[in-house]
Design an enzyme around this catalytic site. Structure first.
Site, mmCIF file in Angstrom:
data_model
loop_
_atom_site.group_PDB
_atom_site.id
_atom_site.type_symbol
_atom_site.label_atom_id
_atom_site.label_comp_id
_atom_site.label_asym_id
_atom_site.label_seq_id
_atom_site.Cartn_x
_atom_site.Cartn_y
_atom_site.Cartn_z
ATOM 1 N N HIS A 269 0.839 -1.198 0.000
ATOM 2 C CA HIS A 269 0.000 0.000 0.000
ATOM 3 C C HIS A 269 0.877 1.252 0.000
ATOM 4 C CE1 HIS A 269 -3.246 2.661 0.527
ATOM 5 N NE2 HIS A 269 -3.782 2.219 1.647
ATOM 6 N N HIS A 308 -0.957 0.472 -12.257
ATOM 7 C CA HIS A 308 -1.869 0.706 -11.140
ATOM 8 C C HIS A 308 -3.082 -0.179 -11.321
ATOM 9 C CE1 HIS A 308 -4.486 2.883 -8.345
ATOM 10 N NE2 HIS A 308 -3.383 3.406 -7.847
ATOM 11 N N ASP A 364 3.629 7.244 -7.125
ATOM 12 C CA ASP A 364 4.872 6.963 -6.400
ATOM 13 C C ASP A 364 6.125 7.153 -7.237
ATOM 14 O OD1 ASP A 364 3.701 6.137 -3.924
ATOM 15 O OD2 ASP A 364 2.937 4.411 -5.009
HETATM 16 C C1 LIG Z 1 0.357 -1.595 -9.100
HETATM 17 C C2 LIG Z 1 0.331 -3.028 -9.609
HETATM 18 C C3 LIG Z 1 0.444 -3.953 -8.374
HETATM 19 C C4 LIG Z 1 -1.014 -3.283 -10.312
HETATM 20 O O1 LIG Z 1 -1.092 -4.614 -10.587
HETATM 21 P P1 LIG Z 1 -2.302 -5.309 -11.356
HETATM 22 O O2 LIG Z 1 -3.414 -4.369 -11.597
HETATM 23 O O3 LIG Z 1 -2.612 -6.547 -10.591
HETATM 24 O O4 LIG Z 1 -1.681 -5.592 -12.765
HETATM 25 P P2 LIG Z 1 -1.001 -6.955 -13.209
HETATM 26 O O5 LIG Z 1 0.023 -7.389 -12.196
HETATM 27 O O6 LIG Z 1 -2.093 -7.907 -13.563
HETATM 28 O O7 LIG Z 1 -0.225 -6.483 -14.523
HETATM 29 C C5 LIG Z 1 -0.704 -6.605 -15.851
HETATM 30 C C6 LIG Z 1 0.486 -6.884 -16.769
HETATM 31 O O8 LIG Z 1 1.410 -5.774 -16.708
HETATM 32 C C7 LIG Z 1 2.666 -6.193 -16.167
HETATM 33 N N1 LIG Z 1 3.088 -5.184 -15.209
HETATM 34 C C8 LIG Z 1 2.293 -4.508 -14.327
HETATM 35 N N2 LIG Z 1 3.010 -3.604 -13.663
HETATM 36 C C9 LIG Z 1 4.265 -3.705 -14.127
HETATM 37 C C10 LIG Z 1 5.448 -3.017 -13.819
HETATM 38 N N3 LIG Z 1 5.457 -2.053 -12.893
HETATM 39 N N4 LIG Z 1 6.576 -3.351 -14.470
HETATM 40 C C11 LIG Z 1 6.552 -4.331 -15.408
HETATM 41 N N5 LIG Z 1 5.463 -5.013 -15.761
HETATM 42 C C12 LIG Z 1 4.328 -4.711 -15.118
HETATM 43 C C13 LIG Z 1 2.395 -7.529 -15.490
HETATM 44 O O9 LIG Z 1 3.561 -8.339 -15.467
HETATM 45 C C14 LIG Z 1 1.320 -8.097 -16.358
HETATM 46 O O10 LIG Z 1 1.930 -8.558 -17.553
HETATM 47 P P3 LIG Z 1 1.385 -9.911 -18.268
HETATM 48 O O11 LIG Z 1 -0.004 -9.558 -18.704
HETATM 49 O O12 LIG Z 1 2.348 -10.141 -19.365
HETATM 50 O O13 LIG Z 1 1.397 -10.955 -17.199
HETATM 51 C C15 LIG Z 1 1.480 -3.298 -10.593
HETATM 52 O O14 LIG Z 1 1.329 -2.498 -11.736
HETATM 53 C C16 LIG Z 1 2.839 -3.092 -9.944
HETATM 54 O O15 LIG Z 1 3.363 -4.013 -9.300
HETATM 55 N N6 LIG Z 1 3.453 -1.885 -10.127
HETATM 56 C C17 LIG Z 1 4.717 -1.579 -9.512
HETATM 57 C C18 LIG Z 1 4.558 -1.263 -8.036
HETATM 58 C C19 LIG Z 1 3.950 0.101 -7.815
HETATM 59 O O16 LIG Z 1 4.373 1.085 -8.392
HETATM 60 N N7 LIG Z 1 2.957 0.148 -6.906
HETATM 61 C C20 LIG Z 1 2.326 1.396 -6.520
HETATM 62 C C21 LIG Z 1 0.910 1.477 -6.949
HETATM 63 S S1 LIG Z 1 0.254 3.067 -6.522
#
Ligand SMILES: CC(C)(COP(=O)(O)OP(=O)(O)OC[C@H]1O[C@@H](n2cnc3c(N)ncnc32)[C@H](O)[C@@H]1OP(=O)(O)O)[C@@H](O)C(=O)NCCC(=O)NCCS
Length: 431
Positions: A269, A308, A364
């Site tokens: 979070h 996100h 972030d």
């Molecule tokens: C925020 C987050 C958890 C959202 O996750 P989500 O909605 O569950 O999205 P998913 O994990 O299903 O991602 C969809 C696709 O994009 C990719 N992806 C998502 N975020 C990514 C990232 N930051 N870097 C590289 N690839 C990413 C995933 O590997 C997935 O690829 P695939 O379809 O080939 O498997 C994710 O984007 C992330 O981990 N970001 C980095 C951490 C971050 O900045 N968090 C702060 C949020 S405010």
């Protein structure tokens, strides 16, 4: 022709058909519960770990359209609030639903300013922590401890009592946050200075040493106000849900808000900006960005600060923070990692891997750079998030308390364990 706002479901186990009402794009889980329900059998349940597609409330606080990159507090676009408002006005708007009149604002500002001091015994509570205590642990404990200082806060339906606790919480959060920062440095706690604005006072409690009056650079104060506004609410996120869930037991708001702080403490979070900073440091220089991006595309790395759950477009807060970066760096000098961040963003926004997955910078991506430039250690980043988010938590909490439809939050489970086993006492089992 007007469409019928219902859903017809056929239960293939029995052949029975059910017509469920659709209201505001949702069906009621209790209507689903009527499917297949008999005297002996429970009806159908909905299985949704993490509430990914379950609305837990109606809310008029914050609107997000993730596909279009829109964020509004009480209907006002975040861009306009960040540009022309200040944190206290936004806090009032979130909590009371309307922009304050001049009179309301002046009273609000006065009340908040004169509740910034905390009881001296809270200082003793905080002093009791180890020298290396994490400031979030200190913050959540001291906010929880406030409930023992204001036992009347348990009367959550009395509007006047409720208002007093809201004022106290918003006013005291910067004091507690700043003291948790000073504690780790072994520096004396600085008392609030009621001549200063909300953000100026916070900076004073963080950084003042022997000078009689702390005068922060107005550009830093403005940047902090903007960061506070951007973090003030984000609808039903994990910590707002924690506040609502704990608040649904009708506990006092200090206890409910400390549950929100606990939820925010978790790395999934509130901790992502710290991870961005670590990533930028590891990459080290602009030249190494292409190799890093290749690593991300091969699945060896994750581009922190990108992507996100809700935003499938540029996070509107990231755009505003990027602008605030320039203003902060005018005062502090440019953080060398900015160049690495900009290069990452440039390459990622042109690369099909990121474009096709709708991965854009989130809030972030740049905030950690600002916090570092302001001399905050990474452990403080989440505290800087918790202070303004208190306004959002309280807005969500009031909405919960006033909503006659809300009940104690008590999800169902699908039981997977054993049944009706015969207990054998230890004296026989261990023979
Ligand atoms: C925020 C987050 C958890 C959202 O996750 P989500 O909605 O569950 O999205 P998913 O994990 O299903 O991602 C969809 C696709 O994009 C990719 N992806 C998502 N975020 C990514 C990232 N930051 N870097 C590289 N690839 C990413 C995933 O590997 C997935 O690829 P695939 O379809 O080939 O498997 C994710 O984007 C992330 O981990 N970001 C980095 C951490 C971050 O900045 N968090 C702060 C949020 S405010």
């Amino acid at each position: 022709m007007t469409q019928k706002q219902t859903l017809t479901v056929r239960d293939n186990r029995t052949g029975d058909e059910y017509e469920l009402d659709i209201t505001d794009g949702a069906i009621r889980a209790s209507d689903v519960g009527k499917i297949g329900k008999t005297e002996d059998e429970a009806g159908l349940a909905v299985y949704d770990p993490g509430f990914t597609n379950t609305a837990s409330t109606r809310s008029a606080v914050t609107f997000i359209d993730g596909d279009k990159g829109i964020l509004e507090y009480r209907g006002y676009p975040i861009e306009q609030l960040a540009e022309s408002s200040n944190f206290l006005e936004v806090a009032y708007l979130l909590i009371y639903g309307e922009l304050p009149t001049r009179e309301q604002y002046e009273r609000w500002e006065h009340e908040i300013t004169f509740h910034t001091f905390v009881h001296e015994d809270i200082k003793t509570v905080m002093r009791g922590f180890r020298y290396d205590a994490h400031p979030m642990g200190m913050l959540l404990s001291s906010v929880g401890a406030l409930s023992t200082f204001y036992p009347e806060a348990r009367n959550i339906t009395d509007e006047q009592i409720r208002h007093e606790q809201i004022v106290r919480l918003i006013a005291k959060m910067p004091t507690l946050g700043a003291w948790s920062f000073r504690h780790a440095q072994g520096k004396p706690y600085v008392y609030p200075d009621n001549d200063l604005s909300y953000a100026e006072n916070f900076l004073s409690m963080l950084f003042r040493m022997s000078e009689p009056k702390y005068e922060p650079d107005p550009r830093l104060t403005k940047a902090l106000e903007v960061l506070f506004i951007l973090h003030a609410d984000h609808e039903q996120n994990a910590s707002a849900n924690a506040v609502r869930s704990v608040g649904s037991t009708q506990v006092d708001p200090y206890s409910a808000v400390s549950a929100g702080i606990a939820a925010l403490f978790g790395p999934l979070h509130g901790g992502a900006n710290e991870a961005v900073l670590r990533m930028l440091k590891r990459i080290g220089s602009k030249e190494k960005v292409p190799a890093f991006i290749e690593g991300v595309k091969n699945g060896d790395e994750r581009l922190m600060g990108f992507g996100h759950r809700v935003y499938k477009n540029y996070d509107p807060r990231a755009k505003i923070i990027k602008k605030a970066c320039d203003e902060v760096f005018e005062v502090t000098g440019v953080n060398p990692l900015l160049e690495v961040a900009q290069e990452l963003e440039k390459i990622a926004l042109e690369d099909d891997y990121f474009v096709s997955r709708k991965l854009y910078p989130n809030v972030d991506f740049y905030s950690g750079l600002i916090y570092e430039a302001l001399q905050f250690p990474p452990e403080m980043f989440t505290v800087l998030f918790a202070i303004p988010r208190t306004a959002g938590w309280l807005a969500q909490w009031i909405e919960l308390v006033d909503d006659p439809e809300q009940k104690i939050a008590r999800p169902k489970q699908i039981y997977t364990g054993g049944r009706e086993l015969d207990f054998v006492p230890a004296s026989e089992r261990w023979k």
